[in-house]
Enzyme design. Structure first.
Site, PDB file in Angstrom:
ATOM      1  N   HIS A   9      -5.902   1.935 -13.371  1.00 29.82           N
ATOM      2  CA  HIS A   9      -6.677   3.198 -13.277  1.00 29.82           C
ATOM      3  C   HIS A   9      -5.776   4.275 -12.673  1.00 29.82           C
ATOM      4  O   HIS A   9      -4.849   3.965 -11.911  1.00 29.82           O
ATOM      5  CB  HIS A   9      -7.885   2.964 -12.358  1.00 29.82           C
ATOM      6  CG  HIS A   9      -8.959   4.013 -12.488  1.00 29.82           C
ATOM      7  ND1 HIS A   9      -8.853   5.270 -11.931  1.00 29.82           N
ATOM      8  CD2 HIS A   9     -10.172   3.985 -13.111  1.00 29.82           C
ATOM      9  CE1 HIS A   9      -9.950   5.971 -12.204  1.00 29.82           C
ATOM     10  NE2 HIS A   9     -10.767   5.216 -12.928  1.00 29.82           N
ATOM     11  N   GLY A  10      -6.077   5.522 -12.974  1.00 28.27           N
ATOM     12  CA  GLY A  10      -5.388   6.647 -12.335  1.00 28.27           C
ATOM     13  C   GLY A  10      -5.619   6.591 -10.827  1.00 28.27           C
ATOM     14  O   GLY A  10      -6.709   6.236 -10.389  1.00 28.27           O
ATOM     15  N   ASP A  11      -4.596   6.950 -10.043  1.00 26.87           N
ATOM     16  CA  ASP A  11      -4.735   6.760  -8.590  1.00 26.87           C
ATOM     17  C   ASP A  11      -5.694   7.762  -7.942  1.00 26.87           C
ATOM     18  O   ASP A  11      -5.935   7.723  -6.747  1.00 26.87           O
ATOM     19  CB  ASP A  11      -3.376   6.771  -7.887  1.00 26.87           C
ATOM     20  CG  ASP A  11      -2.660   8.103  -8.017  1.00 26.87           C
ATOM     21  OD1 ASP A  11      -3.210   9.034  -8.645  1.00 26.87           O
ATOM     22  OD2 ASP A  11      -1.530   8.211  -7.494  1.00 26.87           O
TER      23      ASP A  11
ATOM     24  N   ASP B 130     -43.400  35.743  -2.762  1.00 23.03           N
ATOM     25  CA  ASP B 130     -43.441  34.959  -4.005  1.00 23.03           C
ATOM     26  C   ASP B 130     -44.723  35.299  -4.774  1.00 23.03           C
ATOM     27  O   ASP B 130     -45.635  34.487  -4.875  1.00 23.03           O
ATOM     28  CB  ASP B 130     -43.382  33.465  -3.613  1.00 23.03           C
ATOM     29  CG  ASP B 130     -43.397  32.539  -4.811  1.00 23.03           C
ATOM     30  OD1 ASP B 130     -43.083  32.994  -5.929  1.00 23.03           O
ATOM     31  OD2 ASP B 130     -43.741  31.353  -4.626  1.00 23.03           O
TER      32      ASP B 130
HETATM   33  C1  SPV Z   1     -41.457  27.196  -6.169  1.00 20.39           C
HETATM   34  O1  SPV Z   1     -40.527  26.526  -5.727  1.00 20.39           O
HETATM   35  O2  SPV Z   1     -41.411  28.422  -6.270  1.00 20.39           O
HETATM   36  C2  SPV Z   1     -42.693  26.527  -6.600  1.00 20.39           C
HETATM   37  C3  SPV Z   1     -43.062  25.243  -6.004  1.00 20.39           C
HETATM   38  O3  SPV Z   1     -43.388  27.078  -7.423  1.00 20.39           O
HETATM   39  S1  SPV Z   1     -44.136  25.582  -4.683  1.00 20.39           S
HETATM   40  O4  SPV Z   1     -43.468  26.496  -3.772  1.00 20.39           O
HETATM   41  O5  SPV Z   1     -44.464  24.331  -4.054  1.00 20.39           O
HETATM   42  O6  SPV Z   1     -45.341  26.219  -5.237  1.00 20.39           O
HETATM   43 MG    MG Z   2     -42.919  29.078  -7.753  1.00 23.18          MG
END
Ligand code: SPV
Ligand code: MG
Length: 436
Positions: A94-96, A209
């Site tokens: 094998h390659g080292d 979010d």
């Molecule tokens: C995300 O990671 O943005 C998700 C998963 O949608 S959760 O945050 O658990 O909703």
């Molecule tokens: Mg999400």
């Protein structure tokens, strides 16, 4: 040399292109005896970050064209146990480069096996020159191309017992997902795929979010990650938005080489699921969400792209029957997978869903995001019929406290010396990124 003719030399390749480094190994091997060449199976190659770009059969054909080889056989696993038991080679060559981690674990195991009957390892200096570097880079580039990357998730679903995806939100976190390998008692473990979380993509921009970061910006994140990685991408598509917009986004993601989008059956102002019923959240009707799934499936142009439907019934406390009814309707509407979510620490409702769903549907991939029910191991999920486990936010959540502590300590000590010990060295950070 006469005696050597009877000796058996074994070596194993996991490459799609033969270059002078490989030919050099074969030439060296021939000096010790007759040569059997192993082709690492697809199943093993995908655990080894050498994702094949040609089929196992084509690799065998390719290897058979190399002069000086007696036979080519498939090596099923990364470890050589079966091959050594059957062939009892006098030498494994094998390659080292396998003297270094993580492959070192494989070499050590081979050495133990050979020691049992007096076999020997031959390490050949690894060939690195402009040509071999160029070929390695070409292989990586090929994997990064949309047509290779996109189909990789479906391929993995057929090969891996369970797929592990980790959250990424930048080029740097993409590199962590791409390159992190650990030696787990001789088994090399790494992530199979990346999750582009709406929560973490938003958080990295200091935004909530709530589908506030627009798709063009989210695609920019995808693009930055794609520039420096090759692993398949699962995109968090939130609610998928209006059906009329969703079909465009499916096309865009597919064209970019993303493998899957997951959309959740909520409507109106989306809030993160982990808020559960603490904030007002509205679940979509089954009819409308099915129409969205179907429209997306009609819009995609290849067979490789997946639309995965995320059922929010347990999050919104609408009960197990509602979750199952929706999951089955979404599959009927064309969903390529079901993600079932829960924010309970206790995994019982997730297990119950998986059991009940699997009684009716044996094949549709099941996805879980164990942020709350984080005591469950991948093996347990696999036993319940889960196919993909997504670690959805752990890189963001580990980075943030580390950065905050560093900022606080610099303020506290009026200099950076006190924090230096826990920092990555300047040398490491500048050599972290590969140059083309
Ligand atoms: C995300 O990671 O943005 C998700 C998963 O949608 S959760 O945050 O658990 O909703
Ligand atoms: Mg999400």
């Amino acid at each position: 040399m006469k005696n050597n003719d009877k000796k058996l030399v074994y070596t194993c390749f996991c490459t799609d292109i033969i270059h002078e480094g490989h030919l050099n190994i074969i030439r060296e091997a021939q000096k010790y005896g007759r040569v059997i060449l192993g082709a690492l199976s697809d199943k093993a190659s995908v655990c080894y970050n050498k994702f094949p770009t040609i089929s196992q059969e084509d690799r065998v054909k390719l290897y058979k064209t190399i002069p000086g080889i007696e036979n080519v056989i498939i090596q099923e696993t990364v470890h050589y146990d079966d091959i050594i038991t059957i062939l009892k080679p006098d030498y494994v060559i094998h390659g080292d480069n396998w003297k270094n981690p993580p492959e070192k674990a494989i070499r050590e195991h081979v050495e133990e096996l050979l020691n049992e009957y007096g076999g020997k390892i031959i390490d050949v200096p690894y060939t690195v020159n402009d040509n071999t570097r160029r070929i390695d880079a070409q292989l990586r580039e090929r994997l990064a191309m949309p047509e290779y990357r996109r189909k990789r998730l479906k391929k993995l679903l057929g090969i891996r017992p369970i797929i592990k995806a980790i959250e990424v939100h930048s080029g740097l976190t993409g590199l962590i997902a791409e390159k992190t390998v650990v030696d787990n008692n001789g088994d090399l473990d790494q992530f199979d795929a990346m999750w582009i979380s709406s929560l973490c993509d938003s958080t990295a921009r200091g935004k909530p979010d709530i589908e506030l970061v627009d798709m063009t910006s989210r695609f920019r994140t995808v693009d930055e990650i794609m520039e420096v990685t090759t692993k398949p991408i699962i995109f968090d598509g939130d609610t998928g938005g209006l059906i009329e917009h969703f079909v465009y986004n499916v096309r865009s993601l597919e064209r970019m080489g993303v493998s899957a989008i997951i959309i959740e059956d909520k409507t109106g102002l989306k809030k993160n699921s982990l808020f559960g019923t603490d904030v007002p959240q509205q679940q979509d009707t089954i009819e409308n969400f099915c129409a969205k799934i179907s429209a997306g499936k009609h819009a995609q142009l290849t067979d490789n792209f997946m639309i995965i439907a995320r059922v929010e019934s347990l999050i919104l406390e609408c009960g197990m029957d509602d979750a199952l009814k929706r999951a089955l309707a979404y599959v009927q509407a064309g969903a390529d997978g079901i993600m079932i979510h829960s924010r309970k620490k206790n995994p019982d409702e997730i297990f119950e869903f998986c059991e009940k769903f699997r009684k009716i549907d044996k094949n549709t991939p099941l996805v879980v995001v164990p942020s709350s029910f984080n005591t469950v191991t991948e093996q347990e999920f696999e036993n319940y019929g889960v196919n993909i486990v997504i670690y959805a936010n752990q890189l963001t959540r580990s980075a943030y406290p580390a950065m905050q502590k560093t900022a606080e300590d610099i303020l506290r000590f009026h200099r950076a010396k006190e924090v230096d010990e826990r920092l990555m060295s300047i040398k490491d950070i500048i050599s972290l990124i590969d140059e083309i």
